[in-house]
Design an enzyme around this catalytic site. Sequence first.
Site, PDB file in Angstrom:
ATOM      1  N   LYS A  19      18.417  41.398  13.733  1.00  0.00           N
ATOM      2  CA  LYS A  19      19.819  41.713  13.901  1.00  0.00           C
ATOM      3  C   LYS A  19      20.000  43.152  14.380  1.00  0.00           C
ATOM      4  CE  LYS A  19      20.355  39.210   9.611  1.00  0.00           C
ATOM      5  NZ  LYS A  19      20.448  39.421   8.184  1.00  0.00           N
ATOM      6  N   GLY A  20      18.942  43.930  14.240  1.00  0.00           N
ATOM      7  CA  GLY A  20      19.049  45.379  14.433  1.00  0.00           C
ATOM      8  C   GLY A  20      19.555  45.812  15.803  1.00  0.00           C
ATOM      9  N   GLU A  58      15.587  45.992  21.765  1.00  0.00           N
ATOM     10  CA  GLU A  58      15.175  46.144  20.365  1.00  0.00           C
ATOM     11  C   GLU A  58      15.775  47.416  19.784  1.00  0.00           C
ATOM     12  OE1 GLU A  58      14.344  45.219  17.633  1.00  0.00           O
ATOM     13  OE2 GLU A  58      12.242  44.799  17.345  1.00  0.00           O
ATOM     14  N   ASP A  59      15.947  47.422  18.478  1.00  0.00           N
ATOM     15  CA  ASP A  59      16.477  48.634  17.845  1.00  0.00           C
ATOM     16  C   ASP A  59      15.449  49.757  17.826  1.00  0.00           C
ATOM     17  OD1 ASP A  59      14.845  47.346  15.971  1.00  0.00           O
ATOM     18  OD2 ASP A  59      16.346  47.314  14.375  1.00  0.00           O
ATOM     19  N   ASP A  64       8.262  50.624  16.365  1.00  0.00           N
ATOM     20  CA  ASP A  64       7.606  51.317  15.252  1.00  0.00           C
ATOM     21  C   ASP A  64       6.098  51.085  15.392  1.00  0.00           C
ATOM     22  OD1 ASP A  64       7.570  52.716  12.771  1.00  0.00           O
ATOM     23  OD2 ASP A  64       7.611  50.848  11.655  1.00  0.00           O
ATOM     24  N   LYS A  73       9.233  55.429  17.556  1.00  0.00           N
ATOM     25  CA  LYS A  73       8.447  56.284  16.649  1.00  0.00           C
ATOM     26  C   LYS A  73       6.999  56.233  17.114  1.00  0.00           C
ATOM     27  CE  LYS A  73      10.573  54.958  12.335  1.00  0.00           C
ATOM     28  NZ  LYS A  73      10.288  54.489  10.971  1.00  0.00           N
ATOM     29  N   PHE A  97      12.025  57.215   7.961  1.00  0.00           N
ATOM     30  CA  PHE A  97      12.733  55.947   7.865  1.00  0.00           C
ATOM     31  C   PHE A  97      14.207  56.174   8.193  1.00  0.00           C
ATOM     32  CE2 PHE A  97      14.804  52.291   6.052  1.00  0.00           C
ATOM     33  CZ  PHE A  97      13.951  51.287   6.459  1.00  0.00           C
ATOM     34  N   VAL A  98      14.678  55.487   9.215  1.00  0.00           N
ATOM     35  CA  VAL A  98      16.048  55.715   9.674  1.00  0.00           C
ATOM     36  C   VAL A  98      16.927  54.478   9.489  1.00  0.00           C
ATOM     37  CG1 VAL A  98      15.527  57.559  11.328  1.00  0.00           C
ATOM     38  CG2 VAL A  98      15.320  55.178  12.053  1.00  0.00           C
ATOM     39  N   ASP A 132      18.710  48.810   9.300  1.00  0.00           N
ATOM     40  CA  ASP A 132      19.089  48.608   7.906  1.00  0.00           C
ATOM     41  C   ASP A 132      18.056  49.120   6.914  1.00  0.00           C
ATOM     42  OD1 ASP A 132      17.130  46.492   8.501  1.00  0.00           O
ATOM     43  OD2 ASP A 132      17.636  45.774   6.496  1.00  0.00           O
ATOM     44  N   ARG A 181      23.658  49.143   8.336  1.00  0.00           N
ATOM     45  CA  ARG A 181      23.694  48.802   9.770  1.00  0.00           C
ATOM     46  C   ARG A 181      24.962  49.328  10.417  1.00  0.00           C
ATOM     47  NH1 ARG A 181      19.540  45.073  10.814  1.00  0.00           N
ATOM     48  NH2 ARG A 181      19.134  43.534   9.201  1.00  0.00           N
TER      49      ARG A 181
END
Length: 198
Positions: A55-56, A111-112, A115, A143, A164-165, A171, A177
Site C-alpha cells: 500500500k506504501g 514503490e515507496d 531498502d 536506502k 526507519f522512516v 507505515d 501512512r
Amino acid sequence: MATKVKTIRSAHSRPGEKVKVLITRDRIHRRILEIAKQIRQDFPDEPLLLVGVLKGAVFFLSDLARGIPGEVSLDFIAVSSYGKDTKTSGQVRLTKDLDASIEGRTVIVVEDILDTGMTLQYLLRILEQRKPKRLRVAVLLDKPERRLAAVQADYVGFSIPNEFVVGFGLDYAERYRNLQGVGVLSLKAHDKAGKSEN
Ligand code: IMP
Ligand code: MG
C-alpha cells in the site's frame, strides 16, 4: 545550511513513539513533479502503465501519475514478506496480482522505498516474464546502505540514511501512512523489526 528539526504533531504518535521530519511535503511534491517530467521526457510518445505496489506507494503514485502529461494508466500489485523477520528473510509472495496483461506495454513500477531490494527483485523477476516492452522502476526513497539484492531504481526521489522512516505512505504497524511528509520514527519501548507492512 542549518536545518531546524521539527517533531511531527503528537496526534499521530503513541506514547514512546516520536517522529522527526526528514523531508517536508513541499520538497516531496517538488521532487515528484521533476521525476514526472523526466519520465515523460524519457518516453515522449508512449502510453505509460504505472504499477503501484500496495500500500506504501499509493501517495507517491497518485502525485506522480497526475504530474505526467499524456496517456497514463494505473494498475496495482501487492506483496508481503514471509516470516516475522521480514527484513532479513527476503522471501516475498504475491498477495494481489495485476488486473491486466502488461505484454508489450511500457511499465513503470512505483514503490515507496528501496531498502534491501528483495521486494523489487522479486517483482521485477515476475513482471519481466510477462514480456513488457520496457520495465522501469521509480521509488520515492532509497536506502542504498541496506541493499542486499542487486537492484537499482531508474528514478529516485530521495536517497536517505539507514533510518526507519514513516509518512507519505510508509507505515509503522499500519500507522503514520497519512503523515504529510516523511519522518524518522524513533521508539522508546519496543523493537520495530517486522512491524512494517508493504
Ligand atoms: P525491501 O527491503 O527493499 O524489500 O523493502 C520492503 C518493504 O519494506 C518496502 O517496500 C517498504 O514497504 C518496507 N520498508 C522498508 N524500509 C522501510 C522504512 O524505513 N519504513 C517503512 N517501511 C519500510
Ligand atoms: Mg512497500
